[in-house]
Design an enzyme around this catalytic site. Structure first.
Site, PDB file in Angstrom:
ATOM      1  N   ALA A  59      50.666  66.022  54.214  1.00  0.00           N
ATOM      2  CA  ALA A  59      51.602  65.538  53.183  1.00  0.00           C
ATOM      3  C   ALA A  59      50.860  65.477  51.856  1.00  0.00           C
ATOM      4  O   ALA A  59      49.630  65.430  51.823  1.00  0.00           O
ATOM      5  CB  ALA A  59      52.118  64.155  53.569  1.00  0.00           C
ATOM      6  N   GLY A  98      50.237  65.655  58.087  1.00  0.00           N
ATOM      7  CA  GLY A  98      51.603  66.149  58.188  1.00  0.00           C
ATOM      8  C   GLY A  98      51.666  67.618  58.533  1.00  0.00           C
ATOM      9  O   GLY A  98      52.644  68.105  59.098  1.00  0.00           O
ATOM     10  N   GLU A 101      51.557  67.587  62.156  1.00  0.00           N
ATOM     11  CA  GLU A 101      52.840  67.061  62.666  1.00  0.00           C
ATOM     12  C   GLU A 101      53.930  68.125  62.590  1.00  0.00           C
ATOM     13  O   GLU A 101      54.805  68.211  63.448  1.00  0.00           O
ATOM     14  CB  GLU A 101      53.219  65.808  61.888  1.00  0.00           C
ATOM     15  CG  GLU A 101      52.275  64.638  62.202  1.00  0.00           C
ATOM     16  CD  GLU A 101      52.565  63.428  61.364  1.00  0.00           C
ATOM     17  OE1 GLU A 101      52.290  63.461  60.148  1.00  0.00           O
ATOM     18  OE2 GLU A 101      53.052  62.439  61.909  1.00  0.00           O
ATOM     19  N   GLU A 121      45.149  60.376  59.005  1.00  0.00           N
ATOM     20  CA  GLU A 121      45.840  59.354  58.213  1.00  0.00           C
ATOM     21  C   GLU A 121      45.121  58.004  58.247  1.00  0.00           C
ATOM     22  O   GLU A 121      45.120  57.271  57.280  1.00  0.00           O
ATOM     23  CB  GLU A 121      47.273  59.173  58.712  1.00  0.00           C
ATOM     24  CG  GLU A 121      48.200  60.328  58.393  1.00  0.00           C
ATOM     25  CD  GLU A 121      48.130  61.472  59.384  1.00  0.00           C
ATOM     26  OE1 GLU A 121      47.177  61.552  60.165  1.00  0.00           O
ATOM     27  OE2 GLU A 121      49.053  62.319  59.349  1.00  0.00           O
TER      28      GLU A 121
HETATM   29  N1  T1G Z   1      47.513  65.818  49.241  1.00  0.00           N
HETATM   30  C1  T1G Z   1      47.323  66.054  47.922  1.00  0.00           C
HETATM   31  N2  T1G Z   1      46.211  66.654  47.409  1.00  0.00           N
HETATM   32  C2  T1G Z   1      45.276  67.040  48.291  1.00  0.00           C
HETATM   33  C3  T1G Z   1      45.408  66.844  49.682  1.00  0.00           C
HETATM   34  C4  T1G Z   1      46.592  66.202  50.148  1.00  0.00           C
HETATM   35  N3  T1G Z   1      46.813  66.017  51.456  1.00  0.00           N
HETATM   36  N4  T1G Z   1      44.280  67.345  50.289  1.00  0.00           N
HETATM   37  C5  T1G Z   1      43.498  67.830  49.307  1.00  0.00           C
HETATM   38  N5  T1G Z   1      44.090  67.654  48.113  1.00  0.00           N
HETATM   39  C6  T1G Z   1      43.576  68.090  46.812  1.00  0.00           C
HETATM   40  C7  T1G Z   1      42.273  67.420  46.439  1.00  0.00           C
HETATM   41  O1  T1G Z   1      42.531  66.178  45.797  1.00  0.00           O
HETATM   42  C8  T1G Z   1      41.656  68.432  45.515  1.00  0.00           C
HETATM   43  O2  T1G Z   1      42.338  68.307  44.264  1.00  0.00           O
HETATM   44  C9  T1G Z   1      42.097  69.768  46.125  1.00  0.00           C
HETATM   45  O3  T1G Z   1      43.246  69.467  46.919  1.00  0.00           O
HETATM   46  C10 T1G Z   1      41.034  70.387  47.002  1.00  0.00           C
HETATM   47  O4  T1G Z   1      40.651  69.369  47.948  1.00  0.00           O
HETATM   48  C11 T1G Z   1      53.037  62.016  56.718  1.00  0.00           C
HETATM   49  C12 T1G Z   1      50.980  60.547  55.764  1.00  0.00           C
HETATM   50  C13 T1G Z   1      42.207  69.557  53.297  1.00  0.00           C
HETATM   51  C14 T1G Z   1      39.922  69.324  54.327  1.00  0.00           C
HETATM   52  O5  T1G Z   1      44.124  63.282  54.780  1.00  0.00           O
HETATM   53  O6  T1G Z   1      40.650  66.329  53.970  1.00  0.00           O
HETATM   54  O7  T1G Z   1      49.839  63.884  55.963  1.00  0.00           O
HETATM   55  O8  T1G Z   1      40.332  67.807  42.774  1.00  0.00           O
HETATM   56  O9  T1G Z   1      38.230  69.390  47.283  1.00  0.00           O
HETATM   57  O10 T1G Z   1      36.827  70.465  50.385  1.00  0.00           O
HETATM   58  O11 T1G Z   1      51.613  61.726  58.552  1.00  0.00           O
HETATM   59  O12 T1G Z   1      41.072  68.104  51.019  1.00  0.00           O
HETATM   60  O13 T1G Z   1      41.166  70.161  43.033  1.00  0.00           O
HETATM   61  O14 T1G Z   1      42.555  68.458  41.809  1.00  0.00           O
HETATM   62  O15 T1G Z   1      39.013  68.186  49.392  1.00  0.00           O
HETATM   63  O16 T1G Z   1      38.417  72.460  50.852  1.00  0.00           O
HETATM   64  C15 T1G Z   1      46.714  63.677  55.571  1.00  0.00           C
HETATM   65  C16 T1G Z   1      43.066  65.281  53.020  1.00  0.00           C
HETATM   66  C17 T1G Z   1      47.548  63.359  54.376  1.00  0.00           C
HETATM   67  C18 T1G Z   1      43.676  65.569  54.395  1.00  0.00           C
HETATM   68  C19 T1G Z   1      40.239  70.459  52.130  1.00  0.00           C
HETATM   69  N6  T1G Z   1      45.799  64.723  55.232  1.00  0.00           N
HETATM   70  N7  T1G Z   1      42.382  66.433  52.489  1.00  0.00           N
HETATM   71  O17 T1G Z   1      38.909  70.167  51.735  1.00  0.00           O
HETATM   72  O18 T1G Z   1      39.061  70.721  49.247  1.00  0.00           O
HETATM   73  S1  T1G Z   1      48.632  62.028  54.682  1.00  0.00           S
HETATM   74  C20 T1G Z   1      44.547  64.411  54.805  1.00  0.00           C
HETATM   75  C21 T1G Z   1      41.186  66.829  53.005  1.00  0.00           C
HETATM   76  C22 T1G Z   1      49.751  62.702  55.774  1.00  0.00           C
HETATM   77  C23 T1G Z   1      51.675  62.332  57.272  1.00  0.00           C
HETATM   78  C24 T1G Z   1      50.553  61.725  56.529  1.00  0.00           C
HETATM   79  C25 T1G Z   1      40.537  67.996  52.315  1.00  0.00           C
HETATM   80  C26 T1G Z   1      40.755  69.335  53.055  1.00  0.00           C
HETATM   81  P1  T1G Z   1      41.554  68.711  42.880  1.00  0.00           P
HETATM   82  P2  T1G Z   1      39.142  69.329  48.464  1.00  0.00           P
HETATM   83  P3  T1G Z   1      38.217  71.011  50.564  1.00  0.00           P
END
Ligand code: T1G
Length: 686
Positions: A59, A98, A101, A121
């Site tokens: 998400a 997500g 999911e 999450e």
């Molecule tokens: N949402 C929005 N922005 C995100 C994002 C996300 N999920 N993941 C990464 N970004 C942005 C990040 O801020 C950065 O922005 C750019 O993408 C590159 O990220 C309903 C509630 C996927 C392993 O927790 O672990 O789903 O600085 O530098 O090293 O149940 O990003 O370039 O402007 O980290 O290649 C659950 C979080 C969400 C995964 C990639 N998902 N992300 O790593 O790139 S909650 C997460 C990561 C959810 C549902 C629930 C990592 C990555 P900018 P990066 P990377």
């Protein structure tokens, strides 16, 4: 989003760089594509895959603090599962949150060999809120599902196959996914939500709850267990509980703090006013001057990142100790199964230890980590100026000396920068990147890329006494020492701060760091800023030779060298000090302790911002989360100031300025201005 037709198979490609976050626009496009395909008699099956390097990062976390936009992810995922045509998830790269999911609601899942899947999450203080707590246990069993959701760690493709999370692993994913879709079109549709409840549901929940009592799991972890526990034949019943608990967690300070930290780690990499075009320097060979504790820790961090490392130290016994520590530490990683012997041997082969700075002639970067004495630094940098390539970056690990003075020791000061590591340097993630007056901009870019390369988070600081972290820490300690003479004891202060969320209380921290280090700083500052005295209590302790763990006693006794034991002698010393100075001791509440420590950090942080030492409040927060044991859920001192509210912060600072040692509380005008304008520190984090 791209739609590709392969005869009767529709391929939907998620296309929202950089991580295919499932933001509102993507969700709308996906819903339209699914509705259209469902109604299209020419489409017999659907494949969903991610464009670019991954399936989806989940998400869109940045949407969580904004008004919800339809369609919500849970509804979209349910719609996908109800599709009358089979849907295959073709997973490559990252498939998190997500995104996973969404894949769980597909009717088949196929993965590339390097794919990694997670429900992380919990690391954001949340739970999988799009059906994950209800579908994952049905697919892979309750115990395996709870493990994945409670630790948030990724599983690789082979583990996912063994768990039944994916049906197949394929090298040529796109072709194999189409083939799987064609086959699925002839089979009965298998909906994850229709699968029976996992047989191990009850015992897995009981075990997880038992763990909860042992390890004091976070609220998010407790709610994950609750969501799984209420799984019911009627899928929607469990889903409703999941949705309610998700909404509750979303509003908690802990989740907001964790999300603040998630984006913070990425925001601090942005250097204001610098164009992205600045060429990246390629750092492959690094020299470390000084084979002491810091130099050795730095060398291990560099070797672990696959860099060639040359350590120079004049003393044979120091060189020998450095080599032995490095070998032991890296070999321990082999023994613990973290790396294989081949990697360890490569790291050993990348290490060179020398006794002369002429060994630095080929390095791209030198990190000086010698004794904190300006004359010693002068000798080293003068020699480095001669022995290194003119384009080599010269970095000092100094934590207390003026980088601009150090830079002046070389002909071209623009090649000098500060790289302030935190001990143990191979473990701590924070790296303060100190920009000197003359530091060339491309060095900042190179240093931030270098920080990421060695697995650290770089935070850029200007030059001042203590940079960002230690300068704030000194004001925090000042209040701690005042509270000791006013009525508190070390064990009360430490317990209050640790209960609030600091990894280690301030008194124990100084016993660990070395009371003599703090003593030297106070002596230097007594000369430079006589108008800003500390309480004399810590000096009294140092005068007794009580330097902390290293001397077996400091604020506490350390009978086994590590475990802090309250020492009645210290209470006598503190009470005697108060009596000696006619300070009437009083009851100091835990609330006052936490408030004064936090306000001291906030106020000094605001001054650091006003002076341009830190670019943004987030840089201060990340410094404290990554280098000073500030609880990640608490988001950092400036985040906390926004939670308290800047008008109240300003009011409390002004009240403290009227009290004892009020001079230490000069309220930062920036806080006053922001408070008056109804602004927050967050508004400065853009
Ligand atoms: N949402 C929005 N922005 C995100 C994002 C996300 N999920 N993941 C990464 N970004 C942005 C990040 O801020 C950065 O922005 C750019 O993408 C590159 O990220 C309903 C509630 C996927 C392993 O927790 O672990 O789903 O600085 O530098 O090293 O149940 O990003 O370039 O402007 O980290 O290649 C659950 C979080 C969400 C995964 C990639 N998902 N992300 O790593 O790139 S909650 C997460 C990561 C959810 C549902 C629930 C990592 C990555 P900018 P990066 P990377």
């Amino acid at each position: 989003m791209q739609l590709n037709y392969h005869q009767d198979i529709l391929e939907i490609v998620l296309d929202n760089p950089p991580v295919n976050a499932l933001g509102a626009a993507s969700r709308r496009q996906l819903l339209e594509a699914l509705d259209s395909a469902d109604a299209n008699s020419c489409v017999s099956a659907i494949v969903i895959r991610g464009g670019g390097a991954l399936f989806s990062g989940g998400a869109d976390i940045s949407e969580f603090d904004k008004p919800w936009l339809e369609p919500g992810l849970p509804g979209l995922v349910d719609r996908l599962e109800r599709c009358s045509k089979p849907v295959v998830a073709a997973i490559h790269g990252i498939c998190y949150g997500g995104g996973l999911e969404l894949a769980l609601a597909c009717h088949r899942r196929i993965a590339s060999p390097a794919a990694r899947m997670a429900l992380p999450e919990v690391l954001l203080g949340l739970l999988p809120g799009a059906g994950g707590t209800q579908r994952l246990p049905r697919l892979i069993g309750a115990r395996a599902a709870l493990k994945m959701m409670l630790d948030g760690a990724p599983v690789d493709a082979s583990t996912a196959l063994a768990l039944g999370l994916v049906d197949l692993i394929a090298g040529d994913l796109a072709v194999a996914a189409l083939e799987m879709a064609r086959q699925a079109a002839t089979d009965q549709i298998r909906r994850t939500g229709d699968l029976p409840l996992p047989k191990d549901l009850r015992e897995a929940v009981l075990d997880a709850r038992e763990n909860l009592s042992k390890r004091s799991l976070s609220p998010a972890q407790a709610y994950i267990i609750d969501s799984v526990a209420v799984m019911d034949e009627l899928f929607s019943a469990g889903q409703a509980v999941e949705a309610r608990l998700f909404t509750t967690l979303l509003a908690t300070e802990a989740s907001r703090g964790l999300r603040h930290a998630f984006f913070g780690e990425r925001k601090v990499a942005r250097i204001p006013g610098l164009s992205k075009e600045i060429n990246q320097r390629d750092i492959k060979r690094v020299g470390v001057v000084g084979g002491g504790v810091m130099g050795t820790g730095i060398a291990i961090a560099l070797l672990n990142a696959g860099l060639d490392v040359t350590i120079v130290d004049l003393q044979p016994e120091v060189r020998a100790k450095a080599e032995s520590t490095i070998r032991t530490t890296i070999q321990r990683d082999v023994n613990k199964g973290r790396i294989d012997q081949r990697i360890a041997d490569a790291r050993f082969a990348a290490l060179c230890i020398a006794d002369d700075l002429s060994a630095m002639s080929r390095v791209d970067l030198v990190i000086e980590a010698v004794f904190e004495d300006i004359e010693v630094k002068k000798k080293v940098f003068t020699a480095l100026d001669q022995h290194t390539r003119p384009d080599a970056i010269l970095a000092s690990n100094t934590s207390t000396l003026d980088l601009d003075v150090i830079a002046a020791f070389v002909k071209n000061p623009s090649r000098v920068i500060g790289l302030h590591f935190f001990s143990p340097a191979n473990i701590m993630k924070l790296l303060e990147v100190v920009r000197g007056r003359e530091t060339a901009p491309e060095l900042l870019v190179a240093a931030m890329a270098f920080a990421k390369r060695i697995g650290k988070v770089g935070v850029i600081s200007g030059v001042c006494d203590g940079f960002i972290g230690n300068r704030i820490f000194e004001e925090y300690l000042r209040q701690v020492y005042f509270m000791l003479e006013e009525g508190a004891l070390p064990q009360q202060i430490d317990a209050a701060m640790e209960k609030w969320g600091m990894a280690m209380g301030p008194c124990r921290t100084m016993d660990l760091a070395g009371q003599d280090i703090g003593w030297a700083i106070r002596k230097r500052r007594a000369v430079q800023n006589p108008e800003r005295p500390y309480s004399g209590i810590p000096d009294r302790i140092c005068e007794l030779g009580r330097f902390g763990q290293k001397s077996g006693k400091g604020f506490y006794l350390y009978p086994d060298g590590r475990t802090a034991q309250v020492d009645p002698e210290i209470e006598q010393l503190i009470v005697g000090y108060s009596d000696e100075f006619g300070i009437e001791r009083r009851e100091i509440s835990d609330e006052e302790i936490i408030s004064r420590c936090l306000l001291a950090m906030i106020n000094e942080g605001a001054k650091i911002l006003e002076e341009g030492i830190a670019y943004r409040p987030i840089d201060i927060d990340m410094t404290y989360l990554l280098g000073y044991g500030f609880a990640r859920e608490r988001g950092g001192p400036m985040f906390q100031a926004d939670q308290i509210g800047l008008p109240s912060v300003f009011e409390q600072l002004n009240a403290l300025a009227q009290g004892r040692n009020g001079w230490a509380w000069t309220p930062s005008p920036l806080i006053g201005r922001l408070a008056a304008g109804g602004e927050s520190f967050e508004s400065l984090n853009q």
